[in-house]
Design an enzyme around this catalytic site. Structure first.
Site, PDB file in Angstrom:
ATOM      1  CB  ILE A 134      34.064  39.231  41.250  1.00  0.00           C
ATOM      2  CG1 ILE A 134      32.929  39.146  42.374  1.00  0.00           C
ATOM      3  CG2 ILE A 134      33.999  40.954  41.298  1.00  0.00           C
ATOM      4  CD1 ILE A 134      33.242  39.773  43.729  1.00  0.00           C
ATOM      5  NE  ARG A 165      44.732  44.605  39.568  1.00  0.00           N
ATOM      6  CZ  ARG A 165      44.927  46.345  39.240  1.00  0.00           C
ATOM      7  NH1 ARG A 165      45.539  46.931  39.559  1.00  0.00           N
ATOM      8  NH2 ARG A 165      44.359  46.563  37.846  1.00  0.00           N
ATOM      9  CE  LYS A 213      37.669  39.809  42.838  1.00  0.00           C
ATOM     10  NZ  LYS A 213      37.135  41.344  41.651  1.00  0.00           N
ATOM     11  CE1 TYR A 270      39.979  40.509  44.276  1.00  0.00           C
ATOM     12  CE2 TYR A 270      39.964  42.697  44.603  1.00  0.00           C
ATOM     13  CZ  TYR A 270      40.450  42.103  44.001  1.00  0.00           C
ATOM     14  OH  TYR A 270      40.451  42.155  42.869  1.00  0.00           O
ATOM     15  CE1 TYR A 328      55.899  49.569  48.072  1.00  0.00           C
ATOM     16  CE2 TYR A 328      55.171  50.375  50.715  1.00  0.00           C
ATOM     17  CZ  TYR A 328      55.759  49.885  50.573  1.00  0.00           C
ATOM     18  OH  TYR A 328      57.124  50.437  49.537  1.00  0.00           O
ATOM     19  CB  THR A 340      40.804  46.623  41.422  1.00  0.00           C
ATOM     20  OG1 THR A 340      41.157  45.771  43.178  1.00  0.00           O
ATOM     21  CG2 THR A 340      42.175  47.238  40.965  1.00  0.00           C
ATOM     22  CB  THR A 341      37.219  47.260  37.997  1.00  0.00           C
ATOM     23  OG1 THR A 341      38.021  45.525  38.267  1.00  0.00           O
ATOM     24  CG2 THR A 341      37.187  47.486  36.396  1.00  0.00           C
TER      25      THR A 341
END
Length: 301
Positions: A213, A148, A171, A143, A117, A54-55
């Site tokens: 992480i 998010r 994660k 994850y 989504y 994501t980052t």
């Protein structure tokens, strides 16, 4: 029970950076700066690198760019540390394609964010991850970041998935230490549990998590490495001593949508150019003073 994935399980630990994808002002990927960031992170003691998470602005890279950046990571790292490739998607076929390309590139593990989504039910999540694991022979990491994705992988679903040999880790970015501890008790003998929340990572390690992480490690990799190396040794006095100097960054680097503040910080440090992809934009000037002060407080000149 021993599996062919035991080696990677022992290597998924410590301070693991979700690295930004540096870009030029026109938004193209800056591979020269990316190489420099990778080298700096390894020199500073980071234990694992996450490519295109994501980052790393995975949501705005094209599929070709996504695979190209992962391949660049693997080729530049040259086995110095494990490379974890972000290959998640809310389209199972797309996730399989990205994961296969990461496996072909030589990534050590695939990081698969919960489908976002479209809000699949728990059975949908199970079948999604099962399909990817069966399709691609690479170690895989779940994850869970409901803040998010707006979908939460339940503990029951994680327990079911832990029975699949190449699903080796999770994660957990829920930010709940109590929930993370329950997860460790339930599946810690079968998969590696890692934090994905800088604020609570050290506390989660006290109850058995193997590492973190991190977004913050983009900016202070040495301090984060010292913190989580000490935690792995069980020396939490040393861990807190290293952590106390930089823990304010966990908040300040989220003063606006990530990775906007982190990219601004790295730009101020001379590490990257001023590039980011729409719909994210460059950090608003009203936030500059907060990040500038945070860097000074963390002893970054």
């Amino acid at each position: 029970m021993s599996t062919g994935y035991d080696d990677i399980k022992t290597r998924l630990q410590g301070s693991m950076v979700a690295l930004v994808t540096p870009m030029l002002p026109d938004g193209t990927v800056d591979y020269k700066r990316l190489a420099d960031l990778i080298d700096w992170q390894i020199e500073q003691g980071t234990h694992c690198l996450v490519a295109v998470g994501t980052t790393g602005e995975s949501a705005t890279l094209s599929m070709q760019e996504h695979s190209d950046v992962i391949r660049f990571f693997v080729e530049h790292v040259k086995g110095r540390v494990p490379v974890i490739a972000g290959t998640g998607a809310n389209n199972t076929a797309e996730a399989i394609k990205l994961t296969q390309e990461a496996a072909d590139a030589g990534a050590d593990c695939a990081l698969l964010v919960a489908p976002y989504y479209n809000k699949p039910p728990q059975e949908g999540l199970y079948q999604h991850y099962k399909a990817i694991a069966e399709a691609v022979d690479i170690p895989q990491m779940l994850y869970n970041v409901p803040g998010r994705t707006v979908v939460d992988i339940s503990q029951e679903t994680v327990e079911r998935l832990a029975d699949i040999d190449n699903i080796v880790a999770i994660k957990d970015a829920t930010g709940s230490v109590a929930r993370g501890e329950q997860l460790i008790k339930a599946v810690g003998d079968r998969m590696v549990v890692l934090s994905g929340d800088d604020n609570t990572a050290l506390e989660l390690m006290k109850v058995g998590a193997k590492g973190n992480i991190s977004v913050t490690a983009n900016v202070v990799p040495k301090a984060m490495s010292e913190t989580f190396s000490a935690a792995l040794r069980g020396d939490f006095d040393a861990a807190h001593a290293a952590h106390d100097v930089i823990k304010h960054l966990h908040h300040d680097l989220f003063i606006d949508s990530s990775p906007m503040p982190t990219k601004y910080a790295l730009y101020k440090m001379g590490k990257i150019d001023r590039g980011i992809r729409l719909p994210l934009v460059w950090l608003a000037e009203e936030h500059y003073a907060t990040i500038d002060s945070a860097l000074v407080q963390a002893n970054i000149n």
